[in-house]
Motif scaffolding. Structure first.
Motif, short mmCIF file in Angstrom:
data_model
loop_
_atom_site.label_atom_id
_atom_site.label_comp_id
_atom_site.label_asym_id
_atom_site.label_seq_id
_atom_site.Cartn_x
_atom_site.Cartn_y
_atom_site.Cartn_z
N ALA A 30 0.83 -1.21 0.00
CA ALA A 30 0.00 0.00 0.00
C ALA A 30 0.87 1.26 0.00
O ALA A 30 0.56 2.23 -0.71
N ASN A 31 1.93 1.26 0.78
CA ASN A 31 2.84 2.41 0.78
C ASN A 31 3.51 2.60 -0.58
O ASN A 31 3.65 3.73 -1.06
N ARG A 32 3.91 1.50 -1.19
CA ARG A 32 4.52 1.59 -2.53
C ARG A 32 3.52 2.17 -3.52
O ARG A 32 3.86 3.04 -4.32
N GLY A 38 1.26 9.17 -6.18
CA GLY A 38 1.45 10.56 -5.75
C GLY A 38 0.39 11.06 -4.80
O GLY A 38 -0.27 12.06 -5.05
N THR A 39 0.23 10.38 -3.68
CA THR A 39 -0.82 10.75 -2.73
C THR A 39 -0.56 12.05 -1.99
O THR A 39 -1.45 12.58 -1.35
N ARG A 40 0.66 12.55 -2.04
CA ARG A 40 1.04 13.78 -1.32
C ARG A 40 0.88 13.65 0.19
O ARG A 40 0.66 14.63 0.89
N SER A 41 0.93 12.44 0.67
CA SER A 41 0.85 12.23 2.11
C SER A 41 2.18 11.68 2.60
O SER A 41 2.96 11.12 1.84
N SER A 42 2.42 11.84 3.85
CA SER A 42 3.67 11.40 4.46
C SER A 42 3.75 9.87 4.48
O SER A 42 2.76 9.20 4.79
N SER A 43 4.92 9.34 4.20
CA SER A 43 5.10 7.89 4.27
C SER A 43 5.01 7.40 5.71
O SER A 43 4.91 6.20 5.94
N ARG A 44 5.00 8.31 6.68
CA ARG A 44 4.83 7.92 8.08
C ARG A 44 3.35 7.76 8.44
O ARG A 44 3.02 7.23 9.48
N GLN A 45 2.47 8.24 7.57
CA GLN A 45 1.03 8.11 7.80
C GLN A 45 0.63 6.65 7.57
O GLN A 45 1.28 5.92 6.82
N ASP A 46 -0.44 6.21 8.21
CA ASP A 46 -0.95 4.86 8.03
C ASP A 46 -1.17 4.60 6.53
O ASP A 46 -1.78 5.43 5.84
N PRO A 47 -0.69 3.47 5.99
CA PRO A 47 -0.81 3.20 4.56
C PRO A 47 -2.25 3.22 4.05
O PRO A 47 -2.53 3.72 2.96
#
Length: 125
Positions: A77-79, A85-94
């Motif tokens: 999901a993170n990949r 290009g979700t523009r969200s932090s990779s530290r946010q829940d996937p």
């Protein structure tokens, strides 16, 4: 893993084509098929995370424990979130990364399917 990722993203696009897209939850609870028969969750309209989960596990809700299946789902999901290009932090829940992107009011089902197909092509290249 790139071929596996491409296959997962392509299958998630196929799930959205078959089931339809949903916003606000993994899947539409208790829908009917038009003749009064209740659909199973894996046949219901799904969000982007739900489509990815069906492609990976056969169920629209990813594993809830912190075992290997959930860790793999989160990694994939993170990949995907990075690729679309979700523009969200990779530290946010996937799941939240995908949900926030999926639930944008003017985003269409076609946009989501196209993003999955583009992601599949990127990882396969």
């Amino acid at each position: 893993m790139t071929a596996e990722l491409a296959d997962l993203f392509s299958e998630a696009a196929n799930v959205l084509r078959r089931n339809g897209r949903y916003r606000g939850a993994y899947f539409e609870a208790a829908p009917t098929c038009g003749v009064g028969i209740q659909l199973a969750p894996c046949e219901s309209r799904v969000c982007l995370a739900g489509a990815l989960s069906i492609a990976m596990t056969g169920e629209p809700v990813p594993p809830v424990d912190d075992g290997p299946e959930r860790r793999k789902f989160d990694e994939v999901a993170n990949r995907l979130a990075d690729l679309i290009g979700t523009r969200s932090s990779s530290r946010q829940d996937p799941v939240m990364r995908l949900a926030t992107w999926n639930d944008v009011p003017d985003r269409t089902t076609r946009n989501v399917i196209d993003a999955l197909e583009d992601a599949a092509k990127k990882v396969a290249a």
